[in-house]
Design a protein around this motif. Sequence first.
Motif, mmCIF file in Angstrom:
data_model
loop_
_atom_site.group_PDB
_atom_site.id
_atom_site.type_symbol
_atom_site.label_atom_id
_atom_site.label_comp_id
_atom_site.label_asym_id
_atom_site.label_seq_id
_atom_site.Cartn_x
_atom_site.Cartn_y
_atom_site.Cartn_z
ATOM 1 N N VAL A 204 0.819 -1.218 0.000
ATOM 2 C CA VAL A 204 0.000 0.000 0.000
ATOM 3 C C VAL A 204 0.853 1.269 0.000
ATOM 4 N N ILE A 205 2.141 1.131 0.298
ATOM 5 C CA ILE A 205 3.047 2.273 0.343
ATOM 6 C C ILE A 205 3.711 2.432 -1.018
ATOM 7 N N PRO A 206 3.721 3.644 -1.597
ATOM 8 C CA PRO A 206 3.290 4.925 -1.035
ATOM 9 C C PRO A 206 1.842 5.305 -1.356
ATOM 10 N N GLY A 207 1.134 4.474 -2.164
ATOM 11 C CA GLY A 207 -0.151 4.890 -2.698
ATOM 12 C C GLY A 207 -1.195 5.273 -1.666
ATOM 13 N N ILE A 208 -1.197 4.571 -0.535
ATOM 14 C CA ILE A 208 -2.232 4.826 0.467
ATOM 15 C C ILE A 208 -2.148 6.236 1.034
ATOM 16 N N ALA A 209 -0.955 6.824 0.979
ATOM 17 C CA ALA A 209 -0.728 8.134 1.603
ATOM 18 C C ALA A 209 -0.702 9.282 0.610
ATOM 19 N N ILE A 210 -0.916 9.024 -0.668
ATOM 20 C CA ILE A 210 -0.771 10.039 -1.708
ATOM 21 C C ILE A 210 -1.599 11.289 -1.410
ATOM 22 N N GLY A 211 -2.804 11.099 -0.896
ATOM 23 C CA GLY A 211 -3.678 12.240 -0.639
ATOM 24 C C GLY A 211 -3.125 13.239 0.339
ATOM 25 N N ALA A 212 -2.146 12.837 1.139
ATOM 26 C CA ALA A 212 -1.523 13.776 2.080
ATOM 27 C C ALA A 212 -0.474 14.641 1.414
ATOM 28 N N PHE A 213 -0.013 14.246 0.232
ATOM 29 C CA PHE A 213 1.131 14.915 -0.394
ATOM 30 C C PHE A 213 0.775 15.694 -1.659
ATOM 31 N N VAL A 214 -0.391 15.412 -2.251
ATOM 32 C CA VAL A 214 -0.796 16.202 -3.422
ATOM 33 C C VAL A 214 -0.953 17.655 -2.993
ATOM 34 N N ASN A 215 -0.624 18.561 -3.887
ATOM 35 C CA ASN A 215 -0.542 19.970 -3.467
ATOM 36 C C ASN A 215 -1.033 20.900 -4.566
ATOM 37 N N ASP A 216 -2.116 20.481 -5.234
ATOM 38 C CA ASP A 216 -2.614 21.271 -6.356
ATOM 39 C C ASP A 216 -4.023 21.804 -6.139
ATOM 40 N N GLY A 217 -4.554 21.663 -4.917
ATOM 41 C CA GLY A 217 -5.843 22.253 -4.591
ATOM 42 C C GLY A 217 -7.055 21.523 -5.119
ATOM 43 N N ARG A 218 -6.880 20.314 -5.658
ATOM 44 C CA ARG A 218 -8.006 19.604 -6.260
ATOM 45 C C ARG A 218 -8.469 18.448 -5.380
ATOM 46 N N SER A 219 -9.741 18.482 -5.035
ATOM 47 C CA SER A 219 -10.338 17.459 -4.173
ATOM 48 C C SER A 219 -11.202 16.503 -4.976
ATOM 49 N N GLY A 220 -11.599 15.417 -4.317
ATOM 50 C CA GLY A 220 -12.555 14.488 -4.891
ATOM 51 C C GLY A 220 -11.965 13.398 -5.748
ATOM 52 N N ARG A 221 -10.631 13.223 -5.722
ATOM 53 C CA ARG A 221 -10.018 12.180 -6.532
ATOM 54 C C ARG A 221 -9.913 10.870 -5.749
ATOM 55 N N PHE A 222 -9.833 9.791 -6.528
ATOM 56 C CA PHE A 222 -9.715 8.449 -5.968
ATOM 57 C C PHE A 222 -8.350 7.889 -6.331
ATOM 58 N N PHE A 223 -7.589 7.511 -5.307
ATOM 59 C CA PHE A 223 -6.251 6.968 -5.509
ATOM 60 C C PHE A 223 -6.218 5.509 -5.057
ATOM 61 N N HIS A 224 -6.085 4.605 -6.015
ATOM 62 C CA HIS A 224 -5.982 3.177 -5.694
ATOM 63 C C HIS A 224 -4.523 2.879 -5.383
ATOM 64 N N ALA A 225 -4.251 2.440 -4.173
ATOM 65 C CA ALA A 225 -2.863 2.264 -3.725
ATOM 66 C C ALA A 225 -2.078 1.322 -4.623
ATOM 67 N N GLN A 226 -2.738 0.291 -5.151
ATOM 68 C CA GLN A 226 -2.025 -0.695 -5.954
ATOM 69 C C GLN A 226 -1.566 -0.134 -7.307
ATOM 70 N N ASN A 227 -2.070 1.033 -7.690
ATOM 71 C CA ASN A 227 -1.631 1.669 -8.936
ATOM 72 C C ASN A 227 -0.302 2.409 -8.777
ATOM 73 N N PHE A 228 0.222 2.445 -7.539
ATOM 74 C CA PHE A 228 1.455 3.188 -7.284
ATOM 75 C C PHE A 228 2.579 2.287 -6.764
ATOM 76 N N VAL A 229 2.358 0.978 -6.834
ATOM 77 C CA VAL A 229 3.351 0.035 -6.327
ATOM 78 C C VAL A 229 4.658 0.186 -7.101
#
Length: 250
Positions: A204-229
């Motif tokens: 799940v790392i790092p994908g599970i935590a991506i929402g804490a690090f995005v910094n472009d002001g856009r909400s409502g996205r879905f991040f599947h952790a397995q897409n960032f393995v």
Amino acid sequence: MLNVQGKWALITGASRGVGRETARFMAQQGCNLILHSRDVKHTASLEEEIRSMGVQTYSISAELGNHEEVTAMLDAIEVQGTQVDIVFNNAAVQIAYRTDFWNTPVEDFEASFRINFISVVTICNRLIPGMLERGFGRVINTTSGIINEPEQAGYAASKAALDKFTKDLSSRLEGTNVILSLTDPGWCRTDLGGPQAPNAVDSVIPGIAIGAFVNDGRSGRFFHAQNFVGMDLEEAVTKAEAQEAQRYVI
């Protein structure tokens, strides 16, 4: 990419599984942590591990199916004087697998919604207004990819409610520096996922935590952790920020 060093994150369900992996990863990035579990004894060893990384941490307890305990937990954080910058609403319960799904007891739905949905709503409604006032915040709500399984109707319905709540609320956060996201760890070998799951919990790392690090002001996205393995954090954030939110169409 956001630098989380010195910020405070609340992680529900931090004592094991995905929550524990998330806590370790965030501590490695220099983030201070509030560790939630049903009993503070469950996060005692994790506290020691995290402090050895040079960040601050403390534990709180609440049974998320009890609204009064959730409120008391949030009161306790306020009494501590902690300014919560990031929230990982990770904790969830999967009640049972009902092969006779026509007779799923109402208690399955009641418990699933109290823990998986209502507690998250309570946390969001309490903490996001303060984030908006301060001009910063990140909230990551954990959903599920389970589909077409009426055998798990209570769990799946509670996560569907969480998806709707998150996407609707995110529409009110555009243009702020408070970003609300959904994540799905995938089917992992945890106490909830079981030993037959295809993915190791550390996948799940790092994908599970991506929402804490995005910094472009856009909400409502879905991040599947397995897409960032296999990605490092910077690569994962770059990929995440290229995603568009899938809005509901009426």
